[in-house]
Design an enzyme around this catalytic site. Structure first.
Site, short mmCIF file in Angstrom:
data_model
loop_
_atom_site.label_atom_id
_atom_site.label_comp_id
_atom_site.label_asym_id
_atom_site.label_seq_id
_atom_site.Cartn_x
_atom_site.Cartn_y
_atom_site.Cartn_z
N SER A 26 0.83 -1.20 0.00
CA SER A 26 0.00 0.00 0.00
C SER A 26 0.87 1.26 0.00
CB SER A 26 -0.96 -0.04 1.19
OG SER A 26 -1.95 0.94 1.08
N HIS B 75 -7.66 -5.22 -0.77
CA HIS B 75 -6.52 -4.46 -0.29
C HIS B 75 -6.21 -4.87 1.16
CE1 HIS B 75 -3.98 -0.79 -0.59
NE2 HIS B 75 -4.11 -0.80 0.73
N ASP C 83 -9.94 -3.75 -5.11
CA ASP C 83 -9.07 -2.74 -4.50
C ASP C 83 -9.23 -1.39 -5.20
OD1 ASP C 83 -7.05 -1.27 -3.31
OD2 ASP C 83 -5.42 -2.58 -3.94
#
Length: 310
Positions: free
Chosen positions: A154, A279, A249
């Site tokens: 991320s 995610h 995501d």
């Protein structure tokens, strides 16, 4: 989508929204949620906390090694996710233990400065400082300074992808490769997938905006190329890249865009789309088989990137 993953998302709806909380409370809730679904603890022969020099002071790090003492090991310098606002060494301790044990390589987890206490570019400065330390001084801690890669999930994927440009500018050997998990690579705009998966899949559009609000002091900083690897004028010199993209995501489209740009630049890139995952799957290994399998693949990629024999 995996039924267990659906259950996790249902449970997540019963919690206070992270974006409704001040950062300090959001950090505690984030850590609590991850702990519910994370890997069981792997006891490694060596897990060591220490600090390394940074631009603004000492940076806490944690070194994982599958061996108590050995010949210098290849090392992945790892940057945790959390939108540059939440996350720390503890939130990513369990999956990194697991990953180090599987890959038989060292992992240096970096506790970079967080916003809003330390806005842009603090995290990016610490990310490069940690990589530079590993290349120049890692031998004293049992690292093979010829074999240093970067990785992150991320927001941490953004930090990892920013390292090579600074290394190039400073004349430092670039990372052997970069390992990116559902990376946040474009903070200058919201692509179509942000709208498509705006709610209901863990990471939301509102949470992304919350992170940006706390990380950047103005719109100009948000546009800075350092924070937007996908939008660099040239990607020449980017290390070989291994990227995992989750099927559900908001950040999916920028991952695809980065892969396309790397391929056009003739950079070695291997991408895997995990259609059934959301995610943040790195921390779901104890509950979702596909997430665990994804981390096993990461271990194989690390060995491939360092050109290690099985």
């Amino acid at each position: 989508m995996d039924p267990k993953l659906r259950t996790i998302l249902l449970l997540a709806k019963t919690k206070p929204k992270l974006e409704s909380l001040p950062p300090e409370k959001a950090r505690k809730l984030f850590a609590y949620i991850l702990n519910l679904f994370d890997f069981p603890k792997v006891e490694l022969p060596r897990v060591e906390n220490f600090t390394i020099p940074g631009i603004a002071g000492r940076i806490p790090v944690r070194l994982y090694s599958p061996y108590p003492t050995s010949e210098p090991l290849p090392c992945l310098v790892y940057y945790h996710g959390g939108g540059f606002v939440i996350g720390n060494l503890e939130t990513h301790d369990l999956p990194l233990r697991y990953l180090s044990g599987l890959s038989k390589c060292a992992i240096l987890s970096v506790d970079y400065r967080l916003a809003p206490e330390h806005p842009f570019p603090a995290a990016w400065e610490d990310a490069y400082s940690a990589y530079s330390w590993a290349r120049k001084q890692g031998k004293a801690m049992g690292l093979d300074t010829r074999m240093i890669a970067v990785g992150g999930d991320s927001a941490g994927g953004n930090l990892a992808a920013s390292v090579y440009a600074n290394a190039k500018k400073e004349g430092l050997t670039p990372p052997n490769f970069q390992l990116l998990l559902y990376p946040w690579l474009d903070l200058a705009q919201e692509r179509k997938s942000v709208e498509e998966f705006a709610t209901g899949y863990g990471l939301t559009r509102d949470l992304l905006r919350y992170f940006k609000k706390h990380t950047f002091q103005n719109d100009k900083d948000c546009q800075d190329v350092l924070a937007n690897p996908v939008n660099r004028t040239s990607l020449t010199g980017t290390p070989p890249t291994y990227i995992q993209i989750a099927g559900f995501d908001p950040l999916q489209d920028e991952g695809f865009a980065y892969v396309e740009r790397l391929r056009k630049a003739k950079i070695s890139v291997e991408a895997k789309v995990l259609e059934g995952l959301i995610h943040g799957f790195l921390n779901l290994g104890a509950s979702v088989p596909e997430a665990k399998n994804a981390v096993v693949d990461l271990a194989l990629w690390i060995r491939k990137g360092f050109k290690l024999k099985d």
